[in-house]
Design a protein around this motif. Structure first.
Motif, PDB file in Angstrom:
ATOM      1  N   ASN A  40      -0.284  -0.593  -1.741  1.00 59.33           N
ATOM      2  CA  ASN A  40      -1.769  -1.007  -1.166  1.00 59.33           C
ATOM      3  C   ASN A  40      -1.654  -2.570  -2.190  1.00 59.33           C
ATOM      4  OD1 ASN A  40      -1.920   0.921   0.542  1.00 59.33           O
ATOM      5  ND2 ASN A  40      -2.790   2.348  -1.308  1.00 59.33           N
ATOM      6  N   ASP A  41      -1.367  -2.632  -3.227  1.00 58.06           N
ATOM      7  CA  ASP A  41      -2.100  -3.852  -3.726  1.00 58.06           C
ATOM      8  C   ASP A  41      -1.150  -5.324  -3.336  1.00 58.06           C
ATOM      9  OD1 ASP A  41       0.675  -3.046  -4.635  1.00 58.06           O
ATOM     10  OD2 ASP A  41       1.048  -4.192  -5.773  1.00 58.06           O
ATOM     11  N   PRO A  42      -2.413  -5.565  -4.012  1.00 61.35           N
ATOM     12  CA  PRO A  42      -1.733  -7.685  -2.948  1.00 61.35           C
ATOM     13  C   PRO A  42      -1.185  -7.717  -3.619  1.00 61.35           C
ATOM     14  CG  PRO A  42      -4.191  -7.850  -4.207  1.00 61.35           C
ATOM     15  CD  PRO A  42      -4.042  -6.354  -4.663  1.00 61.35           C
ATOM     16  N   GLU A  43      -0.102  -7.137  -4.476  1.00 60.91           N
ATOM     17  CA  GLU A  43       0.870  -8.295  -4.472  1.00 60.91           C
ATOM     18  C   GLU A  43       2.491  -7.441  -4.183  1.00 60.91           C
ATOM     19  OE1 GLU A  43      -1.065  -7.134  -6.635  1.00 60.91           O
ATOM     20  OE2 GLU A  43      -1.927  -9.222  -7.640  1.00 60.91           O
ATOM     21  N   GLY A  44       1.583  -6.207  -3.539  1.00 63.77           N
ATOM     22  CA  GLY A  44       3.412  -5.457  -2.979  1.00 63.77           C
ATOM     23  C   GLY A  44       4.164  -5.379  -3.108  1.00 63.77           C
TER      24      GLY A  44
END
Length: 337
Positions: free
Chosen positions: A145-149
């Motif tokens: 779920n983090d923006p960096e994937g």
């Protein structure tokens, strides 16, 4: 995303009433009313510990030249949230006919990383690759779920270090281990104004300043000045704040929790009402009722089930007789006299 408050009930329904105040991808807030405290707390406990999910249970490490021990890495892998969509189609390993694990009761994930550059290499959950057959294409995949994937960090590698392992993810519940917990936390509250005096608030000077009211205090009427205490009052409205850990959406945690309670109640009713094989399903030995007749309960204590005296065997002879003939000690006489 935000949702408008919604009521999930019938105006004339006599059952529990649910009002949803907030729902998004990570949490859901709702009010449960028209029920008892015991049921409300049962739902909270079931959502915490008895909803099946999937988590890494076995780790087979082939190569590990990092600074972390094998057991440390295995523990971190077990806490990585995995997608549990379609978990009802996966068998518990204890219910499967396989020797250890198979595609019907587990999901296999491989991890192989080696640092060949000068910079420190981060090995994250996205590097876990599901292999083999699965119930569907998402079951057992790491939740990212983090923006960096990248997903949760597993370990770091320096130049020349390598990690190669295989993970076996299995179905389970948080009552067995917390790695199977579907929820990170569940807030549970009732009686925000403490009218029932179930809470004894510790304070130094002013409890109202040191214990600010919760967000649900506006949902209920505050106590009036000089209002007499009602000893028969019971809590009627319960407030939940369910936050998911990733495997299951927050709204699905609530619905699955209700299903688990329904299954438990159905099993209890079945055991209490089953009548096959005897009264209430019981077909074992029982004591005779009061003043109950029957030859088996009116004989003397010296009789055996075969109708002989206590000093006779079922073979018709005296105490010295066995099914293979007389004993060397004679017909029940004491050989030491």
């Amino acid at each position: 995303m935000d949702y408008d408050p919604m009521v999930m009930d019938d105006a004339e329904s006599l059952g529990p009433v649910v009002k949803i105040s907030q729902a998004d991808n990570t949490r859901v807030k709702f009010e449960l009313s028209n029920t008892e405290l015991s049921f409300a707390n049962s739902l909270r406990r079931v959502m915490l510990a008895e909803i099946p999910t999937i988590a890494i249970d076995l780790v087979e490490i082939e190569a590990n030249s990092s600074v972390l021990a094998d057991e440390f890495i295995a523990h971190r892998l077990g806490l990585i949230p995995l997608n549990a969509e379609g978990i009802e189609q996966l068998l518990y390993s204890r219910d499967c006919d396989c020797d250890e694990y198979c595609e019907h009761c587990s999901v296999t994930l491989n991890l192989h990383a080696k640092c060949t550059g000068d910079d420190i290499m981060q090995v994250c959950a996205r590097d876990l690759v599901p292999v083999g057959d699965r119930v569907n294409q998402v079951l057992g995949s790491p939740i990212i779920n983090d923006p960096e994937g990248q997903g949760p960090l597993i370990l770091k590698l320096r130049h020349g270090q390598e990690i190669k392992l295989q993970c076996i993810a299995k179905k389970g519940i948080a009552k067995e281990h917390s790695k199977w917990a579907p929820s990170a936390a569940i807030g549970f509250e009732y009686d925000p104004h403490n009218k029932l005096h179930h809470l004894d608030l510790w304070y130094e000077q002013d409890p109202k300043k040191e214990w600010p009211p919760s967000e649900y205090a506006d949902w209920e009427e505050p106590p009036q000045e000089g209002e007499p205490f009602d000893y028969d009052a019971v809590p009627q409205r319960f407030y939940y704040n369910v936050e998911t850990a990733g495997p299951i959406p927050p709204d699905a945690i609530v619905t699955e929790g209700i299903k688990v309670i329904q299954q438990k109640l159905a099993g209890l009713i079945h055991e209490l009402t089953e009548s096959d094989g005897g009264e209430n399903g019981y077909n074992g030995p029982r004591s005779p009722g009061y003043n109950e007749g029957g030859d088996n309960w009116n004989d003397q204590g010296s009789f055996t089930p075969y109708g002989n005296r206590g000093n006779q065997s079922s073979w018709g002879g005296q105490g010295g007789t066995t099914p293979y003939g007389a004993t060397p000690y004679g017909g029940g006489q004491n050989p030491w006299s």
